[in-house]
Design a protein around this motif. Structure first.
Motif, PDB file in Angstrom:
ATOM      1  N   PHE A  67       0.837  -1.204   0.000  1.00 35.37           N
ATOM      2  CA  PHE A  67       0.000   0.000   0.000  1.00 35.37           C
ATOM      3  C   PHE A  67       0.865   1.245   0.000  1.00 35.37           C
ATOM      4  O   PHE A  67       0.580   2.219  -0.697  1.00 35.37           O
ATOM      5  CB  PHE A  67      -0.940   0.034   1.209  1.00 35.37           C
ATOM      6  N   ASP A  68       1.944   1.213   0.793  1.00 39.22           N
ATOM      7  CA  ASP A  68       2.887   2.343   0.811  1.00 39.22           C
ATOM      8  C   ASP A  68       3.502   2.546  -0.573  1.00 39.22           C
ATOM      9  O   ASP A  68       3.638   3.676  -1.043  1.00 39.22           O
ATOM     10  CB  ASP A  68       4.001   2.120   1.836  1.00 39.22           C
TER      11      ASP A  68
ATOM     12  N   VAL B 117      -2.822  -6.482  -8.759  1.00 36.94           N
ATOM     13  CA  VAL B 117      -4.081  -5.795  -9.089  1.00 36.94           C
ATOM     14  C   VAL B 117      -5.087  -5.994  -7.956  1.00 36.94           C
ATOM     15  O   VAL B 117      -5.765  -5.049  -7.542  1.00 36.94           O
ATOM     16  CB  VAL B 117      -4.637  -6.291 -10.442  1.00 36.94           C
ATOM     17  N   ASN B 118      -5.173  -7.202  -7.425  1.00 37.05           N
ATOM     18  CA  ASN B 118      -6.108  -7.472  -6.324  1.00 37.05           C
ATOM     19  C   ASN B 118      -5.731  -6.701  -5.061  1.00 37.05           C
ATOM     20  O   ASN B 118      -6.600  -6.190  -4.345  1.00 37.05           O
ATOM     21  CB  ASN B 118      -6.184  -8.968  -6.034  1.00 37.05           C
ATOM     22  N   ILE B 119      -4.433  -6.611  -4.768  1.00 38.26           N
ATOM     23  CA  ILE B 119      -3.982  -5.852  -3.598  1.00 38.26           C
ATOM     24  C   ILE B 119      -4.278  -4.366  -3.805  1.00 38.26           C
ATOM     25  O   ILE B 119      -4.716  -3.685  -2.877  1.00 38.26           O
ATOM     26  CB  ILE B 119      -2.486  -6.108  -3.323  1.00 38.26           C
ATOM     27  N   LYS B 120      -4.078  -3.869  -5.030  1.00 36.57           N
ATOM     28  CA  LYS B 120      -4.396  -2.466  -5.325  1.00 36.57           C
ATOM     29  C   LYS B 120      -5.898  -2.214  -5.160  1.00 36.57           C
ATOM     30  O   LYS B 120      -6.303  -1.173  -4.647  1.00 36.57           O
ATOM     31  CB  LYS B 120      -3.949  -2.094  -6.744  1.00 36.57           C
ATOM     32  N   LYS B 121      -6.709  -3.171  -5.598  1.00 34.24           N
ATOM     33  CA  LYS B 121      -8.164  -3.043  -5.445  1.00 34.24           C
ATOM     34  C   LYS B 121      -8.525  -2.970  -3.965  1.00 34.24           C
ATOM     35  O   LYS B 121      -9.331  -2.133  -3.551  1.00 34.24           O
ATOM     36  CB  LYS B 121      -8.865  -4.230  -6.105  1.00 34.24           C
TER      37      LYS B 121
ATOM     38  N   HIS C 286      -7.611   0.411  -2.667  1.00 29.85           N
ATOM     39  CA  HIS C 286      -8.585   1.407  -3.118  1.00 29.85           C
ATOM     40  C   HIS C 286      -9.865   1.326  -2.284  1.00 29.85           C
ATOM     41  O   HIS C 286     -10.407   2.355  -1.860  1.00 29.85           O
ATOM     42  CB  HIS C 286      -8.894   1.178  -4.607  1.00 29.85           C
ATOM     43  N   GLU C 287     -10.332   0.102  -2.021  1.00 28.07           N
ATOM     44  CA  GLU C 287     -11.534  -0.082  -1.204  1.00 28.07           C
ATOM     45  C   GLU C 287     -11.312   0.415   0.222  1.00 28.07           C
ATOM     46  O   GLU C 287     -12.187   1.043   0.809  1.00 28.07           O
ATOM     47  CB  GLU C 287     -11.959  -1.551  -1.207  1.00 28.07           C
ATOM     48  N   ASN C 288     -10.122   0.138   0.777  1.00 24.16           N
ATOM     49  CA  ASN C 288      -9.798   0.611   2.127  1.00 24.16           C
ATOM     50  C   ASN C 288      -9.772   2.127   2.179  1.00 24.16           C
ATOM     51  O   ASN C 288     -10.242   2.734   3.138  1.00 24.16           O
ATOM     52  CB  ASN C 288      -8.453   0.059   2.598  1.00 24.16           C
TER      53      ASN C 288
ATOM     54  N   LEU D 163     -11.398   4.170   0.289  1.00 22.65           N
ATOM     55  CA  LEU D 163     -12.762   4.690   0.158  1.00 22.65           C
ATOM     56  C   LEU D 163     -13.678   4.250   1.298  1.00 22.65           C
ATOM     57  O   LEU D 163     -14.815   4.684   1.385  1.00 22.65           O
ATOM     58  CB  LEU D 163     -13.378   4.238  -1.180  1.00 22.65           C
ATOM     59  N   GLY D 164     -13.188   3.359   2.158  1.00 23.00           N
ATOM     60  CA  GLY D 164     -13.989   2.891   3.282  1.00 23.00           C
ATOM     61  C   GLY D 164     -14.995   1.824   2.903  1.00 23.00           C
ATOM     62  O   GLY D 164     -15.972   1.613   3.600  1.00 23.00           O
ATOM     63  N   ILE D 165     -14.757   1.138   1.786  1.00 26.03           N
ATOM     64  CA  ILE D 165     -15.657   0.076   1.330  1.00 26.03           C
ATOM     65  C   ILE D 165     -15.289  -1.193   2.074  1.00 26.03           C
ATOM     66  O   ILE D 165     -14.138  -1.585   2.140  1.00 26.03           O
ATOM     67  CB  ILE D 165     -15.526  -0.146  -0.190  1.00 26.03           C
ATOM     68  N   THR D 166     -16.285  -1.877   2.627  1.00 23.60           N
ATOM     69  CA  THR D 166     -16.039  -3.154   3.311  1.00 23.60           C
ATOM     70  C   THR D 166     -16.561  -4.286   2.462  1.00 23.60           C
ATOM     71  O   THR D 166     -17.590  -4.152   1.800  1.00 23.60           O
ATOM     72  CB  THR D 166     -16.712  -3.197   4.702  1.00 23.60           C
ATOM     73  N   SER D 167     -15.822  -5.400   2.486  1.00 23.27           N
ATOM     74  CA  SER D 167     -16.246  -6.543   1.678  1.00 23.27           C
ATOM     75  C   SER D 167     -16.947  -7.580   2.498  1.00 23.27           C
ATOM     76  O   SER D 167     -16.972  -7.596   3.661  1.00 23.27           O
ATOM     77  CB  SER D 167     -15.046  -7.165   0.981  1.00 23.27           C
TER      78      SER D 167
END
Length: 139
Positions: free
Chosen positions: A100-101, A124-128, A131-133, A135-139
């Protein structure tokens, strides 16, 4: 280059991990003895079956975790053989925080995948996830 998480990186990032992404058994240990002692315990005994004696002074954990954590572990698992979760669970989350850093620094997927020995799709999955983190999106 970065395929192994260093002790220095662990110390810097351990308190920042989202413990809810760890397996339930590790979350339970964290609730029982705290994050640092859980990490020390799991690091030292990763993936092993371990007998927990009734008397904490007879435990191999004396030299690994705090006396407080040792007493709690001995009290809770007294006389049992437990299977210790793998430390890789922690290292994967810490690695992702480091990635992330790198993302924040503008590193490319190719640089990240090469440095951490990951596939392009994994990056790509880690970047996704990052991005979700963000934006505060929880899975």
């Amino acid at each position: 280059m970065h395929n192994q998480v260093t002790i220095n990186e662990v110390n810097k990032k351990l308190s920042s991990i989202n413990t809810k992404k760890l397996p339930e058994r590790i979350q339970f240990l964290i609730d029982l003895v705290g994050l640092n002692d859980t990490y020390l315990f799991v690091s030292a005994c990763s993936g092993k079956k371990l007998y927990i004696p009734k008397n904490p002074e007879r435990s191999k954990l004396r030299k690994i975790v705090s006396q407080h954590a040792l007493n709690i572990i001995s009290q809770h698992f007294s006389g049992e053989i437990i299977e210790v979760p793998k430390v890789e669970n922690f290292h994967r989350l810490i690695r992702n925080l480091i990635i992330f850093d790198w993302i924040e620094q503008g590193r490319t997927n190719g640089e990240i995948s090469h440095a951490f020995e990951l596939s392009y799709r994994q990056v790509v999955n880690i970047k996704k996830e990052h991005h979700e983190n963000t934006l505060g999106i929880t899975s």
